[in-house]
Design an enzyme around this catalytic site. Sequence first.
Site, PDB file in Angstrom:
ATOM      1  N   SER A 124     -75.830 -55.014  39.921  1.00 22.98           N
ATOM      2  CA  SER A 124     -74.502 -55.569  40.178  1.00 22.98           C
ATOM      3  C   SER A 124     -73.707 -55.686  38.887  1.00 22.98           C
ATOM      4  O   SER A 124     -74.282 -55.911  37.809  1.00 22.98           O
ATOM      5  CB  SER A 124     -74.641 -56.950  40.823  1.00 22.98           C
ATOM      6  OG  SER A 124     -73.418 -57.648  40.827  1.00 22.98           O
ATOM      7  N   TYR A 148     -77.394 -65.677  40.827  1.00 25.63           N
ATOM      8  CA  TYR A 148     -77.468 -64.356  41.446  1.00 25.63           C
ATOM      9  C   TYR A 148     -77.411 -63.263  40.387  1.00 25.63           C
ATOM     10  O   TYR A 148     -78.257 -62.354  40.347  1.00 25.63           O
ATOM     11  CB  TYR A 148     -76.329 -64.165  42.449  1.00 25.63           C
ATOM     12  CG  TYR A 148     -76.130 -62.735  42.869  1.00 25.63           C
ATOM     13  CD1 TYR A 148     -77.051 -62.109  43.703  1.00 25.63           C
ATOM     14  CD2 TYR A 148     -75.049 -61.985  42.402  1.00 25.63           C
ATOM     15  CE1 TYR A 148     -76.890 -60.775  44.071  1.00 25.63           C
ATOM     16  CE2 TYR A 148     -74.873 -60.666  42.767  1.00 25.63           C
ATOM     17  CZ  TYR A 148     -75.798 -60.058  43.602  1.00 25.63           C
ATOM     18  OH  TYR A 148     -75.631 -58.747  43.962  1.00 25.63           O
ATOM     19  N   LYS A 152     -80.365 -60.344  38.925  1.00 28.65           N
ATOM     20  CA  LYS A 152     -80.179 -58.906  38.727  1.00 28.65           C
ATOM     21  C   LYS A 152     -80.487 -58.508  37.282  1.00 28.65           C
ATOM     22  O   LYS A 152     -81.137 -57.476  37.030  1.00 28.65           O
ATOM     23  CB  LYS A 152     -78.743 -58.512  39.092  1.00 28.65           C
ATOM     24  CG  LYS A 152     -78.406 -58.675  40.562  1.00 28.65           C
ATOM     25  CD  LYS A 152     -79.218 -57.761  41.455  1.00 28.65           C
ATOM     26  CE  LYS A 152     -78.748 -57.792  42.889  1.00 28.65           C
ATOM     27  NZ  LYS A 152     -79.555 -56.919  43.775  1.00 28.65           N
TER      28      LYS A 152
END
Length: 360
Positions: A124, A148, A152
């Site tokens: 991402s 989040y 990643k």
Amino acid sequence: MVVLVTGGAGYIGSHTCVELLKEGYEIIVLDNFKNSNREAINRIAEITGKKVKTYNIDLLDKVQVKEIFEANKIDVVIHFAGLKAVGESVSVPLRYYENNITGTVILCEVMQQYGVKNLVFSSSATVYGATNKVPIMEDTRLEPTNPYGRTKHMIEEILHDVYASDPEWSIALLRYFNPIGAHQSGRIGEDPHGIPNNLMPFISQVAIGKRNKLNIFGNDYSTRDGTGVRDYIHVVDLAIGHLRALEKIHATKGIDAYNLGTGRGYSVLEMVEAFERASNKTIPYRITARRPGDIATCFANVSKAKESLNWQATRGIDVMCEDTWRWQSENPNGYKEKHKSTIGSDSPVHHAAGFLMPTK
């Protein structure tokens, strides 16, 4: 070539499955359906006319993951599975760290055990954090600002270590910018649970009458119209990027990261106007205060993907909005109308024995 697609019933996963089948790949889907819907599997089969072998399994269950590799000759893995809501990750960070990181570690352990060393990872642009330097290049410093994004980033680091320990691995890290749109058939698209976290599904729910108005967070940025500018990419272009990455890792060894975006930005108001053109609807909105951490402009430098993967986005803002509206207007409640439909023999779902760990 047999491709295992983790999270293959999700938004980006389902569109990638369609493109894989169109190009003649055999696919196997692994999904726990906590963030997705079984109906997506039916729709993939409907669009392509091909069966979709599907396992209802959670990556946190290593025994069940091993059963898939034992029962199938897998050549490559495209790894989408994971929790993905930025706001939720701030509220329940441990759930994100356990699900996203532990799930990936288990997947890699099993891949290594069965000699499967080709991996396309769904990363991402959140790994870049709140950088003000645009266009963003792959060598930009990685400073994610939420759990989040940190999952990643951590997974990328883990995969670098995996490759360093065994140079037979070939890994592509795909850093997405802002996926929107839907398949042109209107049969698969983004189906968020609850209140949408992203701009486009929120706009489309306002247009269909499910939401009263759109909140625009700030109109005093140093941009064309004062609203934030982001790099929006059509989900089908994004899906095709995975196929080009798959070809790359099949032909070479190593690990590398690639931005997948359009290389230009659109403001929030430009997106609203484009969606109004596509839907012939008025999108009511109100300007509210900026959100903490938001930046004025964010878009990708995509030259590396163009040169190394022979890939670039081709669909513009109007097509993105038209396809989104077709999906939303034909499926006002997403997949829910057909939630109880039977998967059937065309799209068998294999329920492995044992307890399925919840992920949401």
